[in-house]
Design an enzyme around this catalytic site. Structure first.
Site, PDB file in Angstrom:
ATOM      1  CB  SER A   2       4.395  -3.668  -3.043  1.00 50.60           C
ATOM      2  OG  SER A   2       5.140  -2.583  -3.785  1.00 50.60           O
ATOM      3  N   GLY A  23       6.593   9.398  -2.918  1.00 52.45           N
ATOM      4  CA  GLY A  23       6.629   9.989  -4.029  1.00 52.45           C
ATOM      5  C   GLY A  23       6.038   9.115  -5.088  1.00 52.45           C
ATOM      6  CB  SER A  66       0.541   8.532  -5.004  1.00 50.98           C
ATOM      7  OG  SER A  66       0.387   7.384  -4.516  1.00 50.98           O
ATOM      8  N   GLY A  88       7.516   2.045  -2.550  1.00 47.99           N
ATOM      9  CA  GLY A  88       7.996   2.733  -1.528  1.00 47.99           C
ATOM     10  C   GLY A  88       7.199   3.276  -0.403  1.00 47.99           C
ATOM     11  CG  LEU A  89       8.834   3.930   3.697  1.00 51.47           C
ATOM     12  CD1 LEU A  89       9.700   4.752   4.348  1.00 51.47           C
ATOM     13  CD2 LEU A  89       8.044   2.794   4.513  1.00 51.47           C
ATOM     14  CB  SER A  90       2.830   6.076   3.313  1.00 49.39           C
ATOM     15  OG  SER A  90       1.608   7.440   2.952  1.00 49.39           O
ATOM     16  N   GLY A  91       3.917   8.809   1.102  1.00 49.42           N
ATOM     17  CA  GLY A  91       4.768   9.976   1.029  1.00 49.42           C
ATOM     18  C   GLY A  91       6.021   9.778   0.483  1.00 49.42           C
TER      19      GLY A  91
END
Length: 172
Positions: free
Chosen positions: A84, A17, A19, A12-15
């Protein structure tokens, strides 16, 4: 719990979720005495720096995917949290694994930008950060993920439960 080891791939995109979700799933596994490594894309880049061209990103995904598949083949479940962005690289990793569970963290770009935990979107919008996925580099959403989770709509505990349920279903 799942009957066999697997590779849980959070994309998924940065931010979005990824991580946050992956460590929450890891905690559940640890609580159940299932030892599993967590490969976070940013953490891996600190020890194995690589650029942000399409080729670099694909190389990064394939390296992590190959390592994850090797561990899975030895009976270890692996969690991978990487942006990714390209479908072909994720599909390549899927082909290396016996039980690959693709979790698309589908949180909308607007919410990712609102969160912007690392200040990346702000820097990209100001022209200080080129090649940010979702802004001036593409993100190819999975066409057929095993699970899609929008963290702006689904509470963390429920998302973790769904991820484990999908994994359990795939590992039979």
């Amino acid at each position: 719990m799942p009957a066999r080891p697997g590779v849980l791939w959070f994309t998924g995109l940065s931010g979005s979720g990824t991580s946050t979700l992956a460590p929450a799933v890891l905690k559940e596994l640890t609580d159940r005495a299932i030892a599993s490594p967590l490969f976070d894309g940013d953490a891996i880049r600190t020890v194995s720096p690589i650029g942000f061209t399409r080729r670099d990103r694909d190389t990064h995904v394939r390296r992590v995917g190959l390592l994850a598949s090797q561990l899975e083949g030895r009976g270890i479940s692996v969690l991978c949290a990487l942006i990714s962005p390209y479908e072909a690289a994720r599909e390549w990793v899927r082909q290396q694994c016996r039980c690959f569970v693709e979790i698309y963290v589908s949180t909308p770009l607007s919410e990712c930008e609102r969160r912007d935990p690392k200040g990346l979107y702000l820097a990209a919008r100001q022209g200080r950060l080129p090649h940010l996925t979702g802004v001036d580099d593409p993100y190819e959403p999975p066409r057929r993920p095993d699970l899609s989770v929008d963290t702006s709509l689904l509470p963390l505990d429920m998302a973790v439960r769904r991820i484990l349920d999908v994994w359990r279903g795939r590992s039979r």
